[in-house]
Design a protein around this motif. Structure first.
Motif, short mmCIF file in Angstrom:
data_model
loop_
_atom_site.label_atom_id
_atom_site.label_comp_id
_atom_site.label_asym_id
_atom_site.label_seq_id
_atom_site.Cartn_x
_atom_site.Cartn_y
_atom_site.Cartn_z
N ASP A 152 0.83 -1.20 0.00
CA ASP A 152 0.00 0.00 0.00
C ASP A 152 0.87 1.25 0.00
O ASP A 152 1.83 1.34 0.77
CB ASP A 152 -0.91 0.03 1.23
N HIS A 184 -6.20 -4.91 -7.05
CA HIS A 184 -5.50 -3.62 -7.05
C HIS A 184 -6.53 -2.50 -6.91
O HIS A 184 -7.65 -2.60 -7.42
CB HIS A 184 -4.71 -3.44 -8.34
N THR A 185 -6.11 -1.42 -6.24
CA THR A 185 -7.00 -0.27 -6.06
C THR A 185 -6.29 1.03 -6.41
O THR A 185 -5.08 1.15 -6.22
CB THR A 185 -7.50 -0.17 -4.61
N TYR A 187 -7.68 4.66 -5.33
CA TYR A 187 -8.69 5.49 -4.71
C TYR A 187 -8.14 6.90 -4.53
O TYR A 187 -6.95 7.08 -4.22
CB TYR A 187 -9.07 4.97 -3.32
N LEU A 205 -12.94 5.94 -7.14
CA LEU A 205 -12.64 4.60 -6.63
C LEU A 205 -12.39 3.68 -7.81
O LEU A 205 -13.30 3.38 -8.60
CB LEU A 205 -13.81 4.07 -5.80
N HIS A 207 -10.96 -0.11 -9.15
CA HIS A 207 -10.74 -1.49 -8.72
C HIS A 207 -10.29 -2.32 -9.92
O HIS A 207 -10.84 -2.18 -11.01
CB HIS A 207 -12.03 -2.11 -8.16
N ASP A 217 -11.90 -4.48 -14.59
CA ASP A 217 -11.77 -3.14 -14.04
C ASP A 217 -13.16 -2.57 -13.76
O ASP A 217 -14.07 -2.72 -14.58
CB ASP A 217 -11.05 -2.20 -15.01
N ASP A 219 -14.58 1.22 -12.13
CA ASP A 219 -14.31 2.53 -11.55
C ASP A 219 -15.62 3.23 -11.24
O ASP A 219 -16.60 3.11 -11.99
CB ASP A 219 -13.52 3.42 -12.52
#
Length: 339
Positions: A152, A184-185, A187, A205, A207, A217, A219
């Motif tokens: 992170d 995976h993110t 944000y 956000l 993802h 994916d 978003d």
């Protein structure tokens, strides 16, 4: 061209004098044949053979934690734009010896969450209304802290606002970058001036989930002006599925939805009164086994919904696109270290 030659000579001079330096110089290009129409009527100015990208890509290690990155769009500059304006990014970064902190200054990507926004332009064939209109490369500074686990990272950034004109406007951005195995993110929380002292606020956000040969994916972005905290009245949703078929082919399907029911000025990317959906599919073919530096593609998208002439996307707009992309490594240079 004289500006470009000067930059290359400076990079060579830096490479010759550095003791721990890696210079990588590359060129990437994409040419397309595009056919655009609205409700069956061809848009001739937007159709035909198009030279989409000619990019000079330079990056390297200056030693002692310093790195630089530079990407110049050689086909983007025009009479109303400076050579520097046509640079996507040009920045210097410093990473501490323990790789926990990184400081960056220069022209960089404005830290907005979402994987559609994060995609490299040369690898994108069509965007949502939001991503079609955002000026994502701006001058600024940023600091990133990576946790000890390495999974992170948290980034704080101040840049020029993407909505600046002749006035001094800024954007203030916080981002979480998460890498947890196949999940995976991206944000972010963003406050961007659209007028002096007046902001539009984002919650973005992104993802990504990898399942073998499949990448998913999703978003979501919510936008608000005048310190309003309502959700879903001004927002965008973007979803994409990529499937690798063997070593040579990738299939993609993508859908985006942009809506702005607020009727308030301040969102320069998705105009008030907009509600647009775009659906599309792509086939990519990589003719060289084990490498992806040469790519053929065929893409199609269709847009439906309502809006105004201010929109980049239009109701009943269809785009058919065929193209060729290639990337070349022109030079790699690593000086020998002194004993």
């Amino acid at each position: 061209m004289k500006h470009l030659c000067t930059i290359i000579l400076l990079l060579f001079a830096t490479a010759a004098s550095a003791q721990e330096e890696l210079l990588q110089l590359g060129l990437e290009a994409r040419v397309d044949y595009t056919r655009q129409s609205i409700d069956g009527d061809a848009i001739h100015d937007a159709s035909g053979f198009k030279g989409r990208f000619i990019n000079l890509v330079v990056n390297g290690d200056l030693g002692h934690g310093f790195r630089y990155a530079y990407r110049q769009r050689l086909n983007k500059a025009n009479k109303d734009q400076s050579f520097f304006d046509a640079a996507d990014h040009l920045y210097l970064s410093y990473t501490t010896p323990n790789n926990r902190w990184a400081l960056t200054a220069g022209k960089q990507v404005v830290a907005v969450g979402g994987f559609e926004y994060d995609s490299t332009p040369i690898d994108a064939y069509f965007y949502s209304e939001y991503c079609s209109n955002i000026g994502c490369y701006q001058l600024g500074v940023s600091a990133m802290h990576t946790l000890k686990s390495g999974h992170d990272s948290f980034l704080a950034q101040v840049t020029e606002s993407p909505f600046r004109t002749d006035e001094e406007l800024f954007a203030y951005n916080l981002m979480w970058i998460g890498n947890h195995g196949d999940f995976h993110t991206l944000y972010s929380l963003n406050a961007m001036e659209h007028l002096p002292g007046e902001f539009i606020y984002y919650i973005a956000l992104g993802h990504r989930l990898r399942l073998g040969r499949v990448t998913l994916d999703l978003d979501f972005m919510n936008r608000a002006t005048d310190q309003q905290t309502f959700f879903f009245r001004n927002c965008s949703v973007m979803g994409q599925v990529k499937v690798d078929v063997g070593s040579y082919v990738q299939l993609q399907a993508k859908a985006t939805y942009d809506v702005n029911r607020t009727m308030r000025m301040g969102d320069h990317c998705v105009a008030p009164g907009t509600e647009l959906t775009r659906l599309g599919a792509v086939v990519e073919v990589y003719p060289i086994k084990g490498k992806r530096n040469v790519r053929l593609h065929a893409a199609y998208c269709y847009t439906l919904g309502s809006g105004s002439e201010l929109n980049t996307l239009q109701d009943k707009q269809s785009i058919v696109d065929f193209g060729l992309t290639w990337r070349m490594n022109l030079l790699s240079f690593t000086p020998n270290k002194r004993k």
